[in-house]
Scaffold this motif. Structure first.
Motif, PDB file in Angstrom:
ATOM      1  N   SER A   1       0.836  -1.212   0.000  1.00 31.52           N
ATOM      2  CA  SER A   1       0.000   0.000   0.000  1.00 31.52           C
ATOM      3  C   SER A   1       0.869   1.260   0.000  1.00 31.52           C
ATOM      4  O   SER A   1       0.470   2.298  -0.541  1.00 31.52           O
ATOM      5  N   VAL A   2       2.051   1.180   0.612  1.00 31.92           N
ATOM      6  CA  VAL A   2       2.979   2.311   0.595  1.00 31.92           C
ATOM      7  C   VAL A   2       3.462   2.558  -0.834  1.00 31.92           C
ATOM      8  O   VAL A   2       3.469   3.689  -1.337  1.00 31.92           O
ATOM      9  N   VAL A   3       3.864   1.473  -1.506  1.00 36.69           N
ATOM     10  CA  VAL A   3       4.333   1.569  -2.890  1.00 36.69           C
ATOM     11  C   VAL A   3       3.224   2.121  -3.798  1.00 36.69           C
ATOM     12  O   VAL A   3       3.461   2.972  -4.657  1.00 36.69           O
ATOM     13  N   LYS A   4       2.008   1.652  -3.581  1.00 34.59           N
ATOM     14  CA  LYS A   4       0.866   2.076  -4.392  1.00 34.59           C
ATOM     15  C   LYS A   4       0.561   3.557  -4.199  1.00 34.59           C
ATOM     16  O   LYS A   4       0.222   4.267  -5.157  1.00 34.59           O
ATOM     17  N   ALA A   5       0.679   4.044  -2.958  1.00 36.13           N
ATOM     18  CA  ALA A   5       0.417   5.458  -2.673  1.00 36.13           C
ATOM     19  C   ALA A   5       1.412   6.354  -3.408  1.00 36.13           C
ATOM     20  O   ALA A   5       1.036   7.380  -3.996  1.00 36.13           O
ATOM     21  N   PHE A   6       2.684   5.973  -3.400  1.00 40.98           N
ATOM     22  CA  PHE A   6       3.702   6.753  -4.121  1.00 40.98           C
ATOM     23  C   PHE A   6       3.486   6.671  -5.626  1.00 40.98           C
ATOM     24  O   PHE A   6       3.651   7.659  -6.343  1.00 40.98           O
ATOM     25  N   ALA A   7       3.121   5.478  -6.099  1.00 42.38           N
ATOM     26  CA  ALA A   7       2.982   5.255  -7.541  1.00 42.38           C
ATOM     27  C   ALA A   7       1.933   6.157  -8.167  1.00 42.38           C
ATOM     28  O   ALA A   7       2.062   6.571  -9.329  1.00 42.38           O
ATOM     29  N   LYS A   8       0.894   6.474  -7.410  1.00 37.88           N
ATOM     30  CA  LYS A   8      -0.168   7.339  -7.939  1.00 37.88           C
ATOM     31  C   LYS A   8       0.367   8.704  -8.353  1.00 37.88           C
ATOM     32  O   LYS A   8      -0.210   9.388  -9.201  1.00 37.88           O
ATOM     33  N   PHE A   9       1.488   9.105  -7.755  1.00 33.96           N
ATOM     34  CA  PHE A   9       2.065  10.420  -8.041  1.00 33.96           C
ATOM     35  C   PHE A   9       3.388  10.298  -8.805  1.00 33.96           C
ATOM     36  O   PHE A   9       4.241  11.179  -8.753  1.00 33.96           O
ATOM     37  N   GLY A  10       3.524   9.143  -9.499  1.00 34.64           N
ATOM     38  CA  GLY A  10       4.659   8.961 -10.405  1.00 34.64           C
ATOM     39  C   GLY A  10       5.975   8.611  -9.755  1.00 34.64           C
ATOM     40  O   GLY A  10       7.040   8.751 -10.378  1.00 34.64           O
ATOM     41  N   ILE A  11       5.943   8.148  -8.499  1.00 32.90           N
ATOM     42  CA  ILE A  11       7.182   7.791  -7.808  1.00 32.90           C
ATOM     43  C   ILE A  11       7.220   6.286  -7.577  1.00 32.90           C
ATOM     44  O   ILE A  11       6.303   5.715  -6.985  1.00 32.90           O
ATOM     45  N   ASN A  12       8.282   5.657  -8.042  1.00 32.39           N
ATOM     46  CA  ASN A  12       8.466   4.219  -7.845  1.00 32.39           C
ATOM     47  C   ASN A  12       9.164   4.003  -6.502  1.00 32.39           C
ATOM     48  O   ASN A  12      10.378   4.152  -6.394  1.00 32.39           O
ATOM     49  N   ALA A  13       8.392   3.672  -5.467  1.00 27.84           N
ATOM     50  CA  ALA A  13       8.947   3.513  -4.119  1.00 27.84           C
ATOM     51  C   ALA A  13       9.404   2.091  -3.823  1.00 27.84           C
ATOM     52  O   ALA A  13       9.917   1.816  -2.744  1.00 27.84           O
ATOM     53  N   ASP A  14       9.229   1.200  -4.772  1.00 28.70           N
ATOM     54  CA  ASP A  14       9.612  -0.197  -4.575  1.00 28.70           C
ATOM     55  C   ASP A  14      11.141  -0.326  -4.580  1.00 28.70           C
ATOM     56  O   ASP A  14      11.816   0.261  -5.423  1.00 28.70           O
ATOM     57  N   PHE A  15      11.672  -1.087  -3.622  1.00 29.73           N
ATOM     58  CA  PHE A  15      13.114  -1.332  -3.596  1.00 29.73           C
ATOM     59  C   PHE A  15      13.411  -2.565  -2.755  1.00 29.73           C
ATOM     60  O   PHE A  15      12.584  -3.037  -1.979  1.00 29.73           O
ATOM     61  N   ASP A  16      14.622  -3.081  -2.919  1.00 31.24           N
ATOM     62  CA  ASP A  16      15.099  -4.192  -2.097  1.00 31.24           C
ATOM     63  C   ASP A  16      16.590  -4.012  -1.865  1.00 31.24           C
ATOM     64  O   ASP A  16      17.152  -2.949  -2.173  1.00 31.24           O
ATOM     65  N   GLU A  17      17.234  -5.040  -1.354  1.00 28.90           N
ATOM     66  CA  GLU A  17      18.659  -4.918  -1.005  1.00 28.90           C
ATOM     67  C   GLU A  17      19.563  -4.813  -2.229  1.00 28.90           C
ATOM     68  O   GLU A  17      20.743  -4.479  -2.096  1.00 28.90           O
ATOM     69  N   LYS A  18      19.022  -5.084  -3.408  1.00 27.66           N
ATOM     70  CA  LYS A  18      19.817  -5.009  -4.638  1.00 27.66           C
ATOM     71  C   LYS A  18      19.630  -3.690  -5.387  1.00 27.66           C
ATOM     72  O   LYS A  18      20.284  -3.460  -6.407  1.00 27.66           O
ATOM     73  N   THR A  19      18.757  -2.840  -4.894  1.00 21.86           N
ATOM     74  CA  THR A  19      18.496  -1.567  -5.572  1.00 21.86           C
ATOM     75  C   THR A  19      19.741  -0.682  -5.545  1.00 21.86           C
ATOM     76  O   THR A  19      20.360  -0.490  -4.492  1.00 21.86           O
ATOM     77  N   ALA A  20      20.106  -0.139  -6.701  1.00 20.44           N
ATOM     78  CA  ALA A  20      21.316   0.689  -6.828  1.00 20.44           C
ATOM     79  C   ALA A  20      21.108   2.069  -6.211  1.00 20.44           C
ATOM     80  O   ALA A  20      19.983   2.577  -6.143  1.00 20.44           O
ATOM     81  N   GLU A  21      22.213   2.686  -5.768  1.00 20.35           N
ATOM     82  CA  GLU A  21      22.134   4.020  -5.172  1.00 20.35           C
ATOM     83  C   GLU A  21      21.583   5.042  -6.159  1.00 20.35           C
ATOM     84  O   GLU A  21      20.859   5.966  -5.773  1.00 20.35           O
ATOM     85  N   ALA A  22      21.903   4.859  -7.438  1.00 22.21           N
ATOM     86  CA  ALA A  22      21.416   5.787  -8.453  1.00 22.21           C
ATOM     87  C   ALA A  22      19.891   5.757  -8.518  1.00 22.21           C
ATOM     88  O   ALA A  22      19.246   6.805  -8.720  1.00 22.21           O
ATOM     89  N   ASP A  23      19.301   4.583  -8.325  1.00 22.62           N
ATOM     90  CA  ASP A  23      17.839   4.468  -8.337  1.00 22.62           C
ATOM     91  C   ASP A  23      17.220   5.175  -7.129  1.00 22.62           C
ATOM     92  O   ASP A  23      16.158   5.798  -7.241  1.00 22.62           O
TER      93      ASP A  23
END
Length: 284
Positions: free
Chosen positions: A148-170
């Motif tokens: 639900s956190v990811v979905k709330a951000f996504a509505k405003f064009g922000i990809n909040a999904d991440f894990d331990e492999k997500t790069a710093e640039a992302d």
């Protein structure tokens, strides 16, 4: 050391929880004639943190405290302690739950005469065990699942999904997108909308707690000498031999039982009348 982009983005989500909660708690405080203390300047205390000390003089910093009789210039009686937390991974969830209970429960014990509501607002990934643990200890729990956190951000064009492999640039892209967002409160409102049922239940529990009233107060002045038995047999033998016709004995203590309309009860025991009165005066 510079703050890592991953940690900074996690802090953004943590701040979002407070951004989502504060308007609701302010409205609640006005309705129930309470004072909401939150992070920031307040004349009644030093610094920007909301800090309370327990019976052992240990200091605990909280996100929100609702006070009865509190003002900008005066600390009131706490009727609710509320903490919030965000965690992305299950391996951290139980530790955070234990950290929260270690901060809040000693305060609830110290101020038990006002029987404060203890609440926690969690977001991200928390195990069922961590949530159950908090509920079993009397916490009101509002939980915003990670999706639900990811979905709330996504509505405003922000990809909040991440894990331990997500790069710093992302992470930097996520942070940049957040900083460019003109109305951050909209994300908070969307998060609340996606979890409306849980929000309503949490606020209802808070309302029940602060709205309860005393139905009756039972005072038992106890006279006589205390008897301690080492077994049930000894206790029964004492009662069999005890004479109820003895003359009035010196006062031993005052037992006070406060019963609420909710079924809750608070019991206290005092040897001195002045302490008994002082205790009851905290409920005026």
């Amino acid at each position: 050391m510079a703050e890592s982009p991953a940690h900074k983005f996690g802090q953004i989500i943590g701040d979002l929880l407070e951004l989502a909660l504060e308007p609701h708690l302010q409205k609640f405080a006005r309705k129930h004639k309470l004072y909401l203390d939150k992070k920031g300047e307040r004349k009644a205390r030093s610094g920007k943190k909301v800090s309370w000390t327990d019976a052992n003089n240990n200091k605990h910093d909280l996100d929100f405290v609702l006070e009865r009789g509190g003002t900008e210039n005066k600390i009131g009686i706490p009727v609710a302690f509320i903490e919030s937390a965000w965690r992305r991974y299950t391996k951290h969830s139980r530790n955070k739950a234990q950290e929260i209970q270690s901060a809040v429960l000693p305060l609830a014990t110290k101020y038990k005469s006002s029987s404060p509501f203890v609440g926690v607002v969690l977001a991200g990934v928390f195990t069922e065990g961590a949530l159950t643990q908090l509920k079993s200890l009397g916490f009101g729990v509002l939980y915003f699942p990670y999706d639900s956190v990811v979905k709330a951000f996504a509505k405003f064009g922000i990809n909040a999904d991440f894990d331990e492999k997500t790069a710093e640039a992302d992470f930097r892209k996520k942070i940049e997108s957040w900083n460019k967002l003109p109305n951050k409160e909209d994300v908070a409102k969307e998060l609340l909308k996606l979890n409306k049922k849980g929000v309503d239940e949490f606020l209802s529990s808070l309302s029940d707690s602060v709205s309860r009233f005393i139905e009756r107060i039972i005072i038992l002045p106890l006279h006589g000498q205390e008897n301690i038995s080492n077994s049930v047999t000894e206790a029964i033998d004492f009662l069999k031999k005890y004479s109820e016709d003895k003359p009035k004995l010196p006062l031993s203590k005052y037992e006070i039982i406060i019963k609420y309309n909710t079924g809750d009860r608070i019991e206290a025991s005092f040897k001195d009348k002045k302490d008994s009165i002082k205790f009851l005066e905290t409920y005026l």
